[in-house]
Design a protein around this motif. Sequence first.
Motif, PDB file in Angstrom:
ATOM      1  N   LYS A 209      38.444   5.171   5.384  1.00  0.00           N
ATOM      2  CA  LYS A 209      38.490   6.611   5.124  1.00  0.00           C
ATOM      3  C   LYS A 209      36.604   6.333   6.071  1.00  0.00           C
ATOM      4  CE  LYS A 209      35.799  10.126   1.942  1.00  0.00           C
ATOM      5  NZ  LYS A 209      35.205   9.574   0.864  1.00  0.00           N
ATOM      6  N   GLN A 210      36.851   7.335   7.121  1.00  0.00           N
ATOM      7  CA  GLN A 210      35.767   7.920   8.174  1.00  0.00           C
ATOM      8  C   GLN A 210      34.311   8.675   7.452  1.00  0.00           C
ATOM      9  OE1 GLN A 210      35.935  10.846  11.538  1.00  0.00           O
ATOM     10  NE2 GLN A 210      36.548   9.317  12.797  1.00  0.00           N
ATOM     11  N   ILE A 211      33.662   8.177   7.677  1.00  0.00           N
ATOM     12  CA  ILE A 211      33.043   8.765   6.936  1.00  0.00           C
ATOM     13  C   ILE A 211      31.456   9.245   7.879  1.00  0.00           C
ATOM     14  CG2 ILE A 211      30.584   7.802   5.518  1.00  0.00           C
ATOM     15  CD1 ILE A 211      32.778   7.174   4.057  1.00  0.00           C
ATOM     16  N   LEU A 212      31.869   8.699   8.365  1.00  0.00           N
ATOM     17  CA  LEU A 212      30.721   9.935  10.232  1.00  0.00           C
ATOM     18  C   LEU A 212      32.631   9.628  11.435  1.00  0.00           C
ATOM     19  CD1 LEU A 212      28.287  10.678  10.517  1.00  0.00           C
ATOM     20  CD2 LEU A 212      27.269   9.121  11.349  1.00  0.00           C
ATOM     21  N   ALA A 213      32.236  10.668  12.051  1.00  0.00           N
ATOM     22  CA  ALA A 213      32.791  10.341  13.094  1.00  0.00           C
ATOM     23  C   ALA A 213      32.014  10.273  14.730  1.00  0.00           C
ATOM     24  CB  ALA A 213      33.858  12.298  13.480  1.00  0.00           C
TER      25      ALA A 213
ATOM     26  N   LEU B 179      29.203  27.964   7.003  1.00  0.00           N
ATOM     27  CA  LEU B 179      30.303  26.620   6.881  1.00  0.00           C
ATOM     28  C   LEU B 179      30.489  26.663   4.948  1.00  0.00           C
ATOM     29  CD1 LEU B 179      29.010  24.089   9.599  1.00  0.00           C
ATOM     30  CD2 LEU B 179      30.828  25.433   8.651  1.00  0.00           C
ATOM     31  N   ALA B 180      29.411  26.939   4.368  1.00  0.00           N
ATOM     32  CA  ALA B 180      29.117  27.098   2.977  1.00  0.00           C
ATOM     33  C   ALA B 180      30.009  28.155   2.287  1.00  0.00           C
ATOM     34  CB  ALA B 180      27.501  27.158   2.729  1.00  0.00           C
TER      35      ALA B 180
ATOM     36  N   LEU C  28      20.109  19.661  12.798  1.00  0.00           N
ATOM     37  CA  LEU C  28      21.448  18.965  13.140  1.00  0.00           C
ATOM     38  C   LEU C  28      22.224  19.430  10.983  1.00  0.00           C
ATOM     39  CD1 LEU C  28      20.154  17.320  15.102  1.00  0.00           C
ATOM     40  CD2 LEU C  28      22.208  15.633  14.376  1.00  0.00           C
ATOM     41  N   VAL C  29      23.348  20.204  11.899  1.00  0.00           N
ATOM     42  CA  VAL C  29      23.976  20.673  10.680  1.00  0.00           C
ATOM     43  C   VAL C  29      25.261  19.652  10.580  1.00  0.00           C
ATOM     44  CG1 VAL C  29      25.649  21.826   9.630  1.00  0.00           C
ATOM     45  CG2 VAL C  29      23.595  22.972  10.993  1.00  0.00           C
ATOM     46  N   ILE C  30      25.076  18.619   9.363  1.00  0.00           N
ATOM     47  CA  ILE C  30      26.551  17.753   9.448  1.00  0.00           C
ATOM     48  C   ILE C  30      27.479  18.411   8.018  1.00  0.00           C
ATOM     49  CG2 ILE C  30      27.359  15.849   8.847  1.00  0.00           C
ATOM     50  CD1 ILE C  30      25.394  15.652  11.024  1.00  0.00           C
ATOM     51  N   GLU C  31      28.588  17.996   9.121  1.00  0.00           N
ATOM     52  CA  GLU C  31      30.061  18.760   8.108  1.00  0.00           C
ATOM     53  C   GLU C  31      31.103  17.796   7.849  1.00  0.00           C
ATOM     54  OE1 GLU C  31      32.140  21.786   5.872  1.00  0.00           O
ATOM     55  OE2 GLU C  31      29.779  21.176   6.257  1.00  0.00           O
ATOM     56  N   GLN C  32      31.360  17.239   6.980  1.00  0.00           N
ATOM     57  CA  GLN C  32      32.793  16.177   6.851  1.00  0.00           C
ATOM     58  C   GLN C  32      32.583  15.542   8.121  1.00  0.00           C
ATOM     59  OE1 GLN C  32      36.107  18.901   6.812  1.00  0.00           O
ATOM     60  NE2 GLN C  32      35.031  19.881   5.313  1.00  0.00           N
ATOM     61  N   GLY C  33      31.042  14.613   8.160  1.00  0.00           N
ATOM     62  CA  GLY C  33      31.252  13.512   9.326  1.00  0.00           C
ATOM     63  C   GLY C  33      30.998  14.101  10.834  1.00  0.00           C
TER      64      GLY C  33
ATOM     65  N   SER D  14      29.011  14.801   3.106  1.00  0.00           N
ATOM     66  CA  SER D  14      28.436  15.455   4.364  1.00  0.00           C
ATOM     67  C   SER D  14      28.937  13.865   5.576  1.00  0.00           C
ATOM     68  CB  SER D  14      27.919  17.063   5.221  1.00  0.00           C
ATOM     69  OG  SER D  14      26.574  15.790   4.972  1.00  0.00           O
ATOM     70  N   GLY D  15      27.523  13.026   5.135  1.00  0.00           N
ATOM     71  CA  GLY D  15      27.420  11.682   6.158  1.00  0.00           C
ATOM     72  C   GLY D  15      26.238  12.043   6.522  1.00  0.00           C
TER      73      GLY D  15
END
Length: 231
Positions: A21-25, A229-230, A206-211, A44-45
């Motif tokens: 599973k990728q946690i942070l791209a 995004l929300a 910074l906005v973190i979304e799905q890693g 989100s990471g």
Amino acid sequence: MVLAQAGVTLQPADPRTRQAKQILAPLSLTLTEQRIAIIGANGSGKSTLLRLLNGLLLPTTGTVSVNGRSTHTDAAAVRRSVGFVFTDPLSQLVMPTPQEDLELSLRRQKLGKKERRDKALAILGGYGLEHLAQSSIYELSGGERQLTALATVLAVDPDILVLDEPSTLLDLRNTRQLMQRLTDLPQQVIMSTHDLSLAATFDRALVIEQGQVAFDGDPHQAISAYRELAG
């Protein structure tokens, strides 16, 4: 200054039955501003990114360096340079009382026992906590614990302070007190938060979304992007 060109993938215990599973791209960041906010949904990471910054977590791919030191090869030096404050202060207050926790942090300065005690009391006094020096950390309020945790981290004078949602467990008064402390610090501050009004006061967000880094730039624009995004 923090340079990150890294990604994090969680490897399953049994690769035959579960996929990684990728946690942070993979991302590329240069963090130089004095105050940087990181916002995003739970999961989100954000915490993963913060833990990369002082070597609490090593990247699966790529590298992270702090003032020219790699978290892979210079982990001890990086951790001396980067102080980390957790969401729940009980995760890092390891001694029975605030004074003992401060004295433990001050041991690396190779002070005598009396010097450590006097300095610990002086630091607590600066946070308005000297009267709680001998109290059990379990008797302190959430705000008192968080200020104690901040004091123990800053006692060793790190170059960078990283905070993972430090106001989550605090009421409004204690949140304001904590944030005032952070505003007055000379250190670079990198902090994740759900408090958008607070994030708006930072130099960069910074906005973190799905890693992934979904937005990086002006805090007000970052907040607008996060709200879109929300939904």
